[in-house]
Design a protein around this motif. Structure first.
Motif, mmCIF file in Angstrom:
data_model
loop_
_atom_site.group_PDB
_atom_site.id
_atom_site.type_symbol
_atom_site.label_atom_id
_atom_site.label_comp_id
_atom_site.label_asym_id
_atom_site.label_seq_id
_atom_site.Cartn_x
_atom_site.Cartn_y
_atom_site.Cartn_z
ATOM 1 N N THR A 173 0.819 -1.215 0.000
ATOM 2 C CA THR A 173 0.000 0.000 0.000
ATOM 3 C C THR A 173 0.854 1.267 0.000
ATOM 4 O OG1 THR A 173 -0.171 0.046 2.408
ATOM 5 C CG2 THR A 173 -1.882 -1.181 1.234
ATOM 6 N N LEU A 225 -10.498 3.621 0.363
ATOM 7 C CA LEU A 225 -10.907 2.455 1.153
ATOM 8 C C LEU A 225 -11.907 1.585 0.387
ATOM 9 C CD1 LEU A 225 -11.051 4.279 4.575
ATOM 10 C CD2 LEU A 225 -9.421 2.487 3.937
ATOM 11 N N THR A 226 -12.763 2.208 -0.411
ATOM 12 C CA THR A 226 -13.707 1.444 -1.244
ATOM 13 C C THR A 226 -12.935 0.595 -2.261
ATOM 14 O OG1 THR A 226 -15.340 3.193 -1.000
ATOM 15 C CG2 THR A 226 -15.678 1.657 -2.826
ATOM 16 N N GLU A 229 -10.879 -2.226 -0.454
ATOM 17 C CA GLU A 229 -11.738 -3.325 -0.014
ATOM 18 C C GLU A 229 -12.059 -4.265 -1.192
ATOM 19 O OE1 GLU A 229 -12.923 -4.328 2.934
ATOM 20 O OE2 GLU A 229 -14.345 -5.808 2.150
ATOM 21 N N ARG A 270 -7.485 3.182 9.046
ATOM 22 C CA ARG A 270 -8.558 2.313 8.546
ATOM 23 C C ARG A 270 -8.036 1.394 7.437
ATOM 24 N NH1 ARG A 270 -12.971 6.481 6.986
ATOM 25 N NH2 ARG A 270 -14.161 4.673 6.310
ATOM 26 N N ARG A 271 -7.125 1.886 6.635
ATOM 27 C CA ARG A 271 -6.461 1.056 5.623
ATOM 28 C C ARG A 271 -5.803 -0.147 6.287
ATOM 29 N NH1 ARG A 271 -0.461 2.691 3.651
ATOM 30 N NH2 ARG A 271 -0.239 2.383 5.896
ATOM 31 N N ASP A 272 -5.020 0.122 7.347
ATOM 32 C CA ASP A 272 -4.318 -0.962 8.041
ATOM 33 C C ASP A 272 -5.309 -1.957 8.638
ATOM 34 O OD1 ASP A 272 -1.879 0.252 7.454
ATOM 35 O OD2 ASP A 272 -1.844 1.361 9.347
ATOM 36 N N ASP A 273 -6.359 -1.420 9.281
ATOM 37 C CA ASP A 273 -7.382 -2.302 9.872
ATOM 38 C C ASP A 273 -7.968 -3.226 8.801
ATOM 39 O OD1 ASP A 273 -7.137 -1.163 12.396
ATOM 40 O OD2 ASP A 273 -8.781 0.261 12.090
ATOM 41 N N MET A 274 -8.214 -2.666 7.627
ATOM 42 C CA MET A 274 -8.826 -3.430 6.536
ATOM 43 C C MET A 274 -7.891 -4.559 6.068
ATOM 44 S SD MET A 274 -10.380 -1.698 3.079
ATOM 45 C CE MET A 274 -11.777 -0.851 3.804
ATOM 46 N N ASP A 277 -7.730 -7.194 8.742
ATOM 47 C CA ASP A 277 -9.011 -7.890 8.843
ATOM 48 C C ASP A 277 -9.130 -8.969 7.762
ATOM 49 O OD1 ASP A 277 -11.615 -8.185 10.045
ATOM 50 O OD2 ASP A 277 -12.410 -7.389 8.163
ATOM 51 N N HIS A 278 -8.707 -8.656 6.559
ATOM 52 C CA HIS A 278 -8.768 -9.659 5.480
ATOM 53 C C HIS A 278 -7.831 -10.827 5.772
ATOM 54 C CE1 HIS A 278 -11.436 -8.065 2.289
ATOM 55 N NE2 HIS A 278 -11.262 -6.944 2.979
#
Ligand SMILES: [Zn+2]
Length: 325
Positions: A173, A225-226, A229, A270-274, A277-278
């Motif tokens: 990223t 983020l969209t 994802e 939020r990028r890192d969380d996403m 999470d994956h």
């Protein structure tokens, strides 16, 4: 009484605060001086974690430098020889965009050793963070864009050689496309490469990754983020690896001097969380490397990297809460 308090406190200090290891060595500093690359950032990330009581000494481990044998699984013999003997020519050094020094070479071998260690620890603990690495522009036969050795590729090849993994995925990223990664693994079906980056930015050309998201200038949090994802869903539909390497560049930040995206500090978190999470949903262990970050204020770059470590921590704590709950 005082002695008891002190001994309890010092005992506490020896208990790890994080559910995974941080890999770090003072030798990571590339000693670049007034360069746009703040090579002191690794030390500053460590200091911030300690000062804010987010980690203590026992969370950190020092890596061994990569063996030449490890480096040579990725890099050409002639290039490695020139690095070790200080015989790169002027144009080769110009392309690296960092001054050649013995310290630089030591830092690169150490950083690669750190990513090997992060990969091993991630397989054992579910996650590990190299507070360094992510030198995704390095090619087998040359360095470029501040990158000398491709530490992540070196780590993947070493773990494959050990039989510890068969397959790996790189999720990159950083605001700049992972051209070295794409080139190294171009014809290798055991490694899936994904890069999300600004299209109108270095490097040119961009050799295709297995999956690329080319973003327009000024992409903001919500759009980013969209798109991220959707691409993460697609990446894990296409490939489920034994291990993921996250190349978590801080330079999609809107205040970055070498980036043209518009992510906020919150958007990057939020990028890192996403990403974590994956990885968690697919049961894939992840090894984190830091890569770029050239914010006008070095403190911002440091904060973005610290936040990545906290996102990794929170993802693991959520996971263990779910598995015990
Ligand atoms: Zn970058």
């Amino acid at each position: 009484m005082g002695w008891i308090v002190i001994s309890i406190l010092s005992g506490y200090a020896r208990v790890a605060m994080l559910p995974f290891k941080l890999i770090y060595d003072d030798g990571y500093d590339l000693h670049l001086g007034a360069h746009v690359f703040p090579s002191q950032k690794y030390r500053l990330v460590r200091e911030a974690l300690l000062q804010e009581h987010l980690a203590n000494e026992s969370d950190f481990i020092a890596p061994a430098a990569a063996a030449d044998e490890d480096v040579l699984r990725v890099h050409e013999h002639d290039y490695v020889h020139k690095l070790k003997t200080g015989t790169l020519n002027y144009l080769e050094i110009l392309r690296m965009e960092v001054a050649y020094s013995k310290e630089l070479v030591n830092a690169c071998w150490l950083g690669a050793g750190g990513s090997i260690e992060a990969g091993k620890r991630a397989l054992a603990d579910g996650c590990a963070v190299n507070i360094g690495g992510g030198f995704h522009h390095a090619y087998p036969g040359h360095g470029e864009g501040f990158c000398v050795l491709h530490d992540v590729a070196i780590a993947i090849r070493r773990l494959q050689s050990d039989g510890a993994i068969k397959t790996a995925m790189t999720i990159d990223t950083d605001v700049h496309q992972g051209n070295g990664t794409a080139a190294i693994f171009a014809n290798d079906s055991s490694v899936f490469t994904f890069s999300i980056h600004q299209e109108n930015n270095y490097p040119y050309p961009k050799p295709p990754s297995n999956l690329d998201a080319n973003l327009p200038d000024g992409t903001d949090d919500e759009s980013y983020l969209t798109i991220l994802e959707a691409h993460l869903v697609r990446a894990f539909e296409m490939f489920c690896p034994d291990l993921m390497f996250y190349i978590a560049g801080a330079d999609p930040y809107r205040e970055d001097q070498l980036g043209g995206l518009a992510l906020t500090m919150e958007g990057l978190r939020r990028r890192d969380d996403m990403v974590f999470d994956h990885a968690r949903r697919h049961g894939v262990p992840n090894a984190v490397t830091l890569a770029g970050g050239y914010a006008r204020r070095v403190a911002d770059t440091v904060r973005i990297h610290v936040n990545t470590i906290l996102a990794a921590r929170d993802a693991m704590l959520q996971q263990s809460a779910r598995s015990t709950g």
